[in-house]
Design a protein around this motif. Sequence first.
Motif, PDB file in Angstrom:
ATOM      1  N   UNK A  89       0.919  -1.126  -0.011  1.00 60.06           N
ATOM      2  CA  UNK A  89      -0.062  -0.035   0.066  1.00 60.06           C
ATOM      3  C   UNK A  89       0.769   1.164   0.127  1.00 60.06           C
ATOM      4  N   UNK A  90       0.239   2.356  -0.477  1.00 61.02           N
ATOM      5  CA  UNK A  90       0.777   3.540  -0.466  1.00 61.02           C
ATOM      6  C   UNK A  90       0.249   4.542   0.577  1.00 61.02           C
ATOM      7  N   UNK A  91       1.030   5.173   1.255  1.00 62.68           N
ATOM      8  CA  UNK A  91       0.352   5.925   2.422  1.00 62.68           C
ATOM      9  C   UNK A  91       1.120   7.399   2.437  1.00 62.68           C
ATOM     10  N   UNK A 174      18.038  -3.641  18.692  1.00 62.98           N
ATOM     11  CA  UNK A 174      17.609  -2.487  19.191  1.00 62.98           C
ATOM     12  C   UNK A 174      16.205  -2.118  18.923  1.00 62.98           C
ATOM     13  N   UNK A 175      15.364  -3.068  18.733  1.00 67.66           N
ATOM     14  CA  UNK A 175      13.935  -2.772  18.406  1.00 67.66           C
ATOM     15  C   UNK A 175      13.402  -2.378  19.671  1.00 67.66           C
ATOM     16  N   UNK A 176      12.225  -1.682  19.797  1.00 64.60           N
ATOM     17  CA  UNK A 176      11.240  -1.552  20.697  1.00 64.60           C
ATOM     18  C   UNK A 176      11.793  -0.424  21.456  1.00 64.60           C
ATOM     19  N   UNK A 177      12.734   0.438  20.835  1.00 64.32           N
ATOM     20  CA  UNK A 177      13.218   1.737  21.728  1.00 64.32           C
ATOM     21  C   UNK A 177      12.790   2.862  20.876  1.00 64.32           C
ATOM     22  N   UNK A 178      11.913   2.847  19.890  1.00 65.06           N
ATOM     23  CA  UNK A 178      11.221   4.070  19.166  1.00 65.06           C
ATOM     24  C   UNK A 178      12.126   4.554  18.255  1.00 65.06           C
ATOM     25  N   UNK A 179      13.185   3.966  17.646  1.00 59.76           N
ATOM     26  CA  UNK A 179      14.036   4.482  16.777  1.00 59.76           C
ATOM     27  C   UNK A 179      13.530   4.776  15.477  1.00 59.76           C
ATOM     28  N   UNK A 181      10.074   5.407  14.632  1.00 52.02           N
ATOM     29  CA  UNK A 181       9.417   6.426  14.984  1.00 52.02           C
ATOM     30  C   UNK A 181      10.071   7.697  14.788  1.00 52.02           C
ATOM     31  N   UNK A 182      11.302   7.827  15.685  1.00 57.08           N
ATOM     32  CA  UNK A 182      12.106   9.026  15.527  1.00 57.08           C
ATOM     33  C   UNK A 182      12.571   9.484  14.346  1.00 57.08           C
ATOM     34  N   UNK A 183      13.148   8.393  13.404  1.00 59.63           N
ATOM     35  CA  UNK A 183      13.728   8.691  12.023  1.00 59.63           C
ATOM     36  C   UNK A 183      12.595   9.193  11.037  1.00 59.63           C
ATOM     37  N   UNK A 184      11.647   8.239  11.214  1.00 55.34           N
ATOM     38  CA  UNK A 184      10.493   8.819  10.006  1.00 55.34           C
ATOM     39  C   UNK A 184       9.923  10.092  10.184  1.00 55.34           C
ATOM     40  N   UNK A 185       9.494  10.446  11.562  1.00 54.19           N
ATOM     41  CA  UNK A 185       9.022  11.690  11.974  1.00 54.19           C
ATOM     42  C   UNK A 185       9.932  12.845  11.847  1.00 54.19           C
ATOM     43  N   UNK A 186      11.328  12.643  11.936  1.00 54.66           N
ATOM     44  CA  UNK A 186      12.326  13.620  11.585  1.00 54.66           C
ATOM     45  C   UNK A 186      12.471  13.759  10.233  1.00 54.66           C
ATOM     46  N   UNK A 211       0.923   0.274  11.263  1.00 58.90           N
ATOM     47  CA  UNK A 211       0.466   0.684  12.544  1.00 58.90           C
ATOM     48  C   UNK A 211       1.186   1.896  12.859  1.00 58.90           C
ATOM     49  N   UNK A 212       2.513   1.677  12.828  1.00 64.52           N
ATOM     50  CA  UNK A 212       3.723   2.840  13.117  1.00 64.52           C
ATOM     51  C   UNK A 212       3.364   4.208  12.343  1.00 64.52           C
ATOM     52  N   UNK A 213       3.311   3.808  11.127  1.00 63.53           N
ATOM     53  CA  UNK A 213       2.825   5.040  10.039  1.00 63.53           C
ATOM     54  C   UNK A 213       1.688   5.927  10.321  1.00 63.53           C
ATOM     55  N   UNK A 214       0.603   4.970  10.673  1.00 64.28           N
ATOM     56  CA  UNK A 214      -0.636   5.303  11.137  1.00 64.28           C
ATOM     57  C   UNK A 214      -0.471   6.187  12.219  1.00 64.28           C
ATOM     58  N   UNK A 215       0.189   5.850  13.322  1.00 62.70           N
ATOM     59  CA  UNK A 215       0.165   6.619  14.476  1.00 62.70           C
ATOM     60  C   UNK A 215       1.030   7.918  14.103  1.00 62.70           C
TER      61      UNK A 215
END
Length: 235
Positions: A89-91, A174-179, A181-186, A211-215
């Motif tokens: 899918x394309x978001x 290193x998963x589960x630390x929010x990396x 989310x931080x990178x995509x948001x930045x 789910x991450x991208x939708x958040x």
Amino acid sequence: MVGHDDALVLDDPVGRSLRGPHAHLARTVGRAAGYVPAVATFCALPADPDAADWADLAELLGPGELADMFSNAAPPPAGWEPVFFLEGRQLVLPAGAPPGLPSTAGVVELGPDDVPEMLDLVALTRPGPFWPRTLEMGTYLGVRDNGALVAMAGERLRPPGWTEISAVCTAPGARGRGHAARLVAALAARVVARGERPFLHVAEANTGAIALYERLGFTTRRHVTFQGYRTPGSP
């Protein structure tokens, strides 16, 4: 600032990138286009290619090579061997919607000297195609832990007015630390700041990433099928 109607360029993100902001990374024969080697394997044809267009693409790529058609649904002529089909899918980030802004602490910009580590991380996590010169498509950001690159994301396709966020990956330990989310948001914040809109592609089966991208505020624009073929002949 890009407007609502400009989302139509996302129906052909590879072709519009190669004929626009990424023209300096393109090679063409007739109406067939593709990225130069080691940048990306993506190639593009018109939405209604004829036999001559497919012949031009075969000439452009050479015999027995991968024609990564991305989401172009046009069926090839006989003799083109199917290589892969992947539902996805394309978001997009809706116009006027600010990107989610988790803390960007620890996010660093990556450059040519980081490519060997980036390739190692991609080989470990398999987020999608990434080659020695993919870094030239846009900005790439990463997170380091005790000096080691443990997460990254970057800019890939660039149809006019838009920037795709891609290669989002985190090392297993290193998963589960929010990396991610931080990178995509930045990256999304950088894209919005220059008057463009972020978009991305994801495999339909990757429900965690969706789910991450939708958040972070992204919404589904359309469902796509990624597909690739082998050009006729032997290499």
